[in-house]
Design an enzyme around this catalytic site. Sequence first.
Site, PDB file in Angstrom:
ATOM      1  N   CYS A   1       0.809  -1.227   0.000  1.00  0.00           N
ATOM      2  CA  CYS A   1       0.000   0.000   0.000  1.00  0.00           C
ATOM      3  C   CYS A   1       0.839   1.273   0.000  1.00  0.00           C
ATOM      4  O   CYS A   1       0.287   2.372  -0.096  1.00  0.00           O
ATOM      5  CB  CYS A   1      -0.946  -0.012   1.198  1.00  0.00           C
ATOM      6  SG  CYS A   1      -1.985  -1.477   1.258  1.00  0.00           S
TER       7      CYS A   1
ATOM      8  N   HIS B   1      -3.074   8.162   5.600  1.00  0.00           N
ATOM      9  CA  HIS B   1      -3.259   6.824   5.054  1.00  0.00           C
ATOM     10  C   HIS B   1      -4.694   6.394   5.349  1.00  0.00           C
ATOM     11  O   HIS B   1      -5.368   5.855   4.491  1.00  0.00           O
ATOM     12  CB  HIS B   1      -2.248   5.862   5.673  1.00  0.00           C
ATOM     13  CG  HIS B   1      -2.215   4.525   5.021  1.00  0.00           C
ATOM     14  ND1 HIS B   1      -2.087   4.357   3.660  1.00  0.00           N
ATOM     15  CD2 HIS B   1      -2.295   3.262   5.542  1.00  0.00           C
ATOM     16  CE1 HIS B   1      -2.097   3.071   3.358  1.00  0.00           C
ATOM     17  NE2 HIS B   1      -2.225   2.382   4.488  1.00  0.00           N
TER      18      HIS B   1
ATOM     19  N   GLU C   1      -2.010   5.676  13.410  1.00  0.00           N
ATOM     20  CA  GLU C   1      -1.620   6.850  12.625  1.00  0.00           C
ATOM     21  C   GLU C   1      -1.920   8.128  13.403  1.00  0.00           C
ATOM     22  O   GLU C   1      -1.118   9.078  13.390  1.00  0.00           O
ATOM     23  CB  GLU C   1      -2.339   6.868  11.273  1.00  0.00           C
ATOM     24  CG  GLU C   1      -1.868   7.997  10.369  1.00  0.00           C
ATOM     25  CD  GLU C   1      -2.404   7.928   8.958  1.00  0.00           C
ATOM     26  OE1 GLU C   1      -1.894   8.667   8.093  1.00  0.00           O
ATOM     27  OE2 GLU C   1      -3.344   7.138   8.694  1.00  0.00           O
TER      28      GLU C   1
ATOM     29  N   LYS D   1      -9.669   8.152   1.335  1.00  0.00           N
ATOM     30  CA  LYS D   1     -10.121   6.767   1.166  1.00  0.00           C
ATOM     31  C   LYS D   1     -11.571   6.597   1.616  1.00  0.00           C
ATOM     32  O   LYS D   1     -12.214   5.598   1.260  1.00  0.00           O
ATOM     33  CB  LYS D   1      -9.221   5.813   1.952  1.00  0.00           C
ATOM     34  CG  LYS D   1      -7.811   5.634   1.383  1.00  0.00           C
ATOM     35  CD  LYS D   1      -7.025   4.618   2.193  1.00  0.00           C
ATOM     36  CE  LYS D   1      -5.621   4.407   1.637  1.00  0.00           C
ATOM     37  NZ  LYS D   1      -4.732   5.552   1.864  1.00  0.00           N
TER      38      LYS D   1
ATOM     39  N   HIS E   1      -9.720   1.959  -0.676  1.00  0.00           N
ATOM     40  CA  HIS E   1      -8.264   1.815  -0.588  1.00  0.00           C
ATOM     41  C   HIS E   1      -7.739   1.194  -1.877  1.00  0.00           C
ATOM     42  O   HIS E   1      -7.995   0.024  -2.167  1.00  0.00           O
ATOM     43  CB  HIS E   1      -7.914   0.947   0.612  1.00  0.00           C
ATOM     44  CG  HIS E   1      -6.455   0.901   0.941  1.00  0.00           C
ATOM     45  ND1 HIS E   1      -5.495   1.516   0.160  1.00  0.00           N
ATOM     46  CD2 HIS E   1      -5.776   0.310   1.964  1.00  0.00           C
ATOM     47  CE1 HIS E   1      -4.298   1.307   0.692  1.00  0.00           C
ATOM     48  NE2 HIS E   1      -4.457   0.582   1.780  1.00  0.00           N
TER      49      HIS E   1
ATOM     50  N   PHE F   1       1.688  -3.287   4.190  1.00  0.00           N
ATOM     51  CA  PHE F   1       1.972  -4.573   4.824  1.00  0.00           C
ATOM     52  C   PHE F   1       3.479  -4.830   4.784  1.00  0.00           C
ATOM     53  O   PHE F   1       4.182  -4.420   3.862  1.00  0.00           O
ATOM     54  CB  PHE F   1       1.258  -5.706   4.080  1.00  0.00           C
ATOM     55  CG  PHE F   1      -0.212  -5.842   4.402  1.00  0.00           C
ATOM     56  CD1 PHE F   1      -0.847  -4.973   5.272  1.00  0.00           C
ATOM     57  CD2 PHE F   1      -0.965  -6.847   3.824  1.00  0.00           C
ATOM     58  CE1 PHE F   1      -2.194  -5.101   5.568  1.00  0.00           C
ATOM     59  CE2 PHE F   1      -2.316  -6.995   4.101  1.00  0.00           C
ATOM     60  CZ  PHE F   1      -2.936  -6.119   4.979  1.00  0.00           C
TER      61      PHE F   1
END
Length: 414
Positions: free
Chosen positions: A164, A304, A315, A336, A341, A400
């Site tokens: 991502c 994010h 975050e 998002k 996403h 990830f």
Amino acid sequence: MSIKRVVITGMGLVTPLGMGVSESWNALCAGKSGIGPITRFDATPYATKIAGEVKDFNPADFMSAKDANRATPFIAYAVAASRMAMEDSGLIVNGENAHRIGVFMGCGLGGLSFLEETTRIIEHKGPKRVSPFFIPMMIGNMAAGMISILFGAKGPNASMATACAAGTHAAGEAFKIIQSGRAEAMITGGVESVVSPTSVAGFNAMKALSTRNDAPEKASRPFDRDRDGFVIGEGAGILIFESLESAQRRGAHIYAEVVGYGMSGDAFHISAPSPDGEGMARCMAAAIEDAGITPGAVEYINAHGTSTPLNDLYETRAIKTVFKDHVRTLAVSSTKSMTGHLLGGAGGVETVFTALTLHQGILPPTINFENPGEECDLDYVPNTARKKAVEYAMTNSFGFGGTNACLVLKKFRP
């Protein structure tokens, strides 16, 4: 060697919100959701039946019929967005500058849907029925390869596969390539198209996706108390990064300046972020340091903000760690909430949105923010866009494997 200033002179978008920059940006500022029921396959047996799909897309509008037949959706989206960006920029690749113009793209899973299709062909018809174009249509770097071929860009050519964070890593590396003088322009960003059975089944197995199937437009709700996972999206965001000298020589329109890039690793877990966002915080701090500014100079963060319980909490904690007392005057939003996403494509799309925030003086909202989640007490620009002149803005991407990328953009001033 002098450090080159790097500016953004062109942008292109293919998103669940629409085709092109204007359509996507206008929908974003209006707080519209691009999330709906999955139409790519029968999602009846799946826990998640919703996604942010690109609608009304015809690859033949952006490439020859021959190339369109050999392009899986992620390649076609990248080519389409890059054509938009190049036309917007007015940059022409020719015999004199081709070796000084490159491509750096981010993509997480490549042609996963074509891999699924080919596996079915082998199972039902045998290996001799596999297309000779199977490998080049599937591998993740072919978006960058096809863009390079179509435009004749012979400069640095590479693709990032950092989950991502891929689109933001690609943009950051393109920024550094121009800054160091190794190229004068780069076509960069991210792309992804994996609204497919194995992708949805895999993320469902991880309990990562929202299952709010009865209200798709409400499913992506970053920082909200009732968030239950992310919504998978698809599309591409492409930008033309160019040295200031080249842009000014051409008389190009400039959207924003790229001034800082940070990256870090959590070294913690294959999918969960490090506790309290420690890796995220180091990444943001590195981008701010690279920009040569203090945290207090940043006025907006395109977060994010995935709508998953851990990401949004950590975050938020990371932002508080980096920005300290300034956090109370800092605006943070997650686009998002409207696009879903886009995985490896998220960074490219969100860098475009961040540049437009600076250029237009509009903060896009976080929609579906109704009840603050635990410790999620920042100014997330809830539900309605806001007019505000911004000098410095940041965009975050975390992937990830604990891979993190952040960019700092600045309102352009000659």
